[in-house]
Design an enzyme around this catalytic site. Structure first.
Site, PDB file in Angstrom:
ATOM      1  N   LYS A 233       0.882  -1.178   0.000  1.00 30.57           N
ATOM      2  CA  LYS A 233       0.000   0.000   0.000  1.00 30.57           C
ATOM      3  C   LYS A 233       0.914   1.220   0.000  1.00 30.57           C
ATOM      4  O   LYS A 233       0.837   2.096   0.875  1.00 30.57           O
ATOM      5  CB  LYS A 233      -0.920  -0.040   1.244  1.00 30.57           C
ATOM      6  CG  LYS A 233      -2.003   1.007   1.265  1.00 30.57           C
ATOM      7  CD  LYS A 233      -3.160   0.708   0.322  1.00 30.57           C
ATOM      8  CE  LYS A 233      -4.123   1.903   0.262  1.00 30.57           C
ATOM      9  NZ  LYS A 233      -5.233   1.684  -0.680  1.00 30.57           N
TER      10      LYS A 233
ATOM     11  N   ASP B 265      -5.598  -3.431  -1.599  1.00 28.01           N
ATOM     12  CA  ASP B 265      -7.057  -3.380  -1.778  1.00 28.01           C
ATOM     13  C   ASP B 265      -7.457  -3.884  -3.166  1.00 28.01           C
ATOM     14  O   ASP B 265      -8.322  -4.753  -3.308  1.00 28.01           O
ATOM     15  CB  ASP B 265      -7.589  -1.966  -1.511  1.00 28.01           C
ATOM     16  CG  ASP B 265      -6.833  -0.886  -2.263  1.00 28.01           C
ATOM     17  OD1 ASP B 265      -5.734  -1.162  -2.779  1.00 28.01           O
ATOM     18  OD2 ASP B 265      -7.346   0.249  -2.337  1.00 28.01           O
TER      19      ASP B 265
END
Ligand code: IPM
Ligand code: MG
Length: 363
Positions: free
Chosen positions: A202, A235
């Site tokens: 991320k 994600d």
């Protein structure tokens, strides 16, 4: 003397059920091993304030590797309340034994193969075969946490607006720790003819820690030009894995993301009854099913032992007993394909030991 000395850590809950199942197949394979029982789990937390007693760690140091089934772990509030009254308020802190083993023994690779076997009614889409490499010693798991913001934090620029009652958990990612896990993933890809390694992160938000991780990943990837390399945000990765799991082959990521993504991948090949795991260091390893101790099923011999049996296969491979490992996997695959013996998660009513016996019968 036996060729191998294996620390045998059934733990608690269904850990005991599935460990018994694993022993049925290991004994049938006639592995030249001595299995040495080690105390670990919730009852030792309650009665000793230590779920992973020192005697167990000392014993492990005298063995070639360890086999661990499952233990119950609970949040801070419950853990403290369940400690024997005479131990309460004495400063005992519950820490997950598996996380401690990984760190104390520097088992930096968490290897989680997610492979679908034909005939499993729980398979998602077509046959999936991917492998997760999860960094196993750092990241969000370093255990450096604060119940509220330490005063000295406010000396750091940017913390002015941080509410004083915020709890803090620190994430640490090192270049060395990142490099060695990414290298392990590429070495594995090379050894087993895998085509692609995907680094998951991320980095758009966790700019420092995942910046370090991705820098290391790119550097190592450049050493393996014959293996494709790409990267994805955690994600989006969750979405793409569900959409098109066949695009992925070897996934490498930091500790917490690996924890999450490996459960997702396990679900695509039948759920936690099929997720197996190797915690591997330079010269020691601990093999385990990925699932927990499911206390409500403890002692009922109901749960699926295949994850644990596949962990035994990983252990055999790691010990160099690759023929026995291959035989064991073939036996598991055959029983799944036949579909006559199925545990409740697979829609059947066979028990834990029945499944183990059916697999042993193919050996
Ligand atoms: C796993 C488990 C552990 C983890 C728990 C039991 C601490 O979820 O092995 O994936 O978070 O690593
Ligand atoms: Mg997990």
């Amino acid at each position: 003397m036996a060729k191998y000395r294996i620390a045998w850590l059934p733990g608690d809950g269904i850990g005991k059920d599935v460990a018994e199942a694993a022993r049925i197949v290991l004994d049938r394979l006639d592995v030249d091993a001595e299995y040495i029982h080690g105390d670990i789990g919730w009852e030792f937390w309650r009665t000793e304030g230590e779920p992973l007693p020192k005697r167990t760690l000392d014993m492990m140091k005298e063995t070639d590797c360890a086999f661990f089934a499952a233990i119950t772990s609970k949040g801070r509030d419950v853990a403290d309340a369940e400690l024997l009254p005479e131990l309460q308020g004495k400063g005992f802190v519950y820490r997950s034994p598996i996380v401690r083993m990984r760190q104390l023994l520097d088992l930096y690779i968490c290897l989680r193969p997610c492979k679908a076997y034909p005939g499993n009614p729980l398979n998602y889409k077509d046959l999936i075969d991917l492998v997760v490499f999860r960094e196993n010693t750092e990241g969000m798991y370093i255990g450096v946490e604060f119940p509220k913001v330490p005063e000295e934090f406010y000396a750091v620029k940017g913390t002015e607006k941080l509410p004083r009652d915020a709890a803090i958990s620190l994430r640490a990612v090192t270049p060395g720790g990142s490099e060695r896990i990414v290298r392990a993933a590429f070495e594995y890809a090379q050894k087993y003819g895998r085509k692609r390694v995907t680094a998951v992160h991320k980095a758009n938000v966790l700019r420092q820690t995942d910046g370090v991780f991705m820098e290391a990943a790119r550097k190592v990837a450049a050493e393996y030009p014959e293996i494709a390399f790409n990267n994805a945000n955690i994600d989006a990765m969750g979405m793409w894995l569900l959409k098109d799991p066949y695009n992925y082959d070897v996934i490498v990521t930091t500790n917490l993301f690996g924890d999450i993504i490996s459960d997702l991948c396990a679900q695509m090949v039948g759920g936690l009854g099929f997720g197996c795991s190797g915690n591997i260091g330079t010269d020691y390893a601990v093999f385990e099913p990925t699932h927990g101790s499911a206390p409500k099923y403890a002692g009922q011999y109901k749960v699926n032992p295949i994850a644990t049996i596949l962990a035994a296969k990983m252990m055999l491979d790691w010990l160099g007993e690759t023929d026995k490992g291959a035989q064991l996997e073939a036996a598991v695959a055959e029983v799944i394909k036949e579909g006559k013996v199925r545990t409740y998660d697979m829609g059947g009513d066979s028990g834990t030991l029945e499944m183990a016996e059916a697999i042993a019968a193919k050996l």
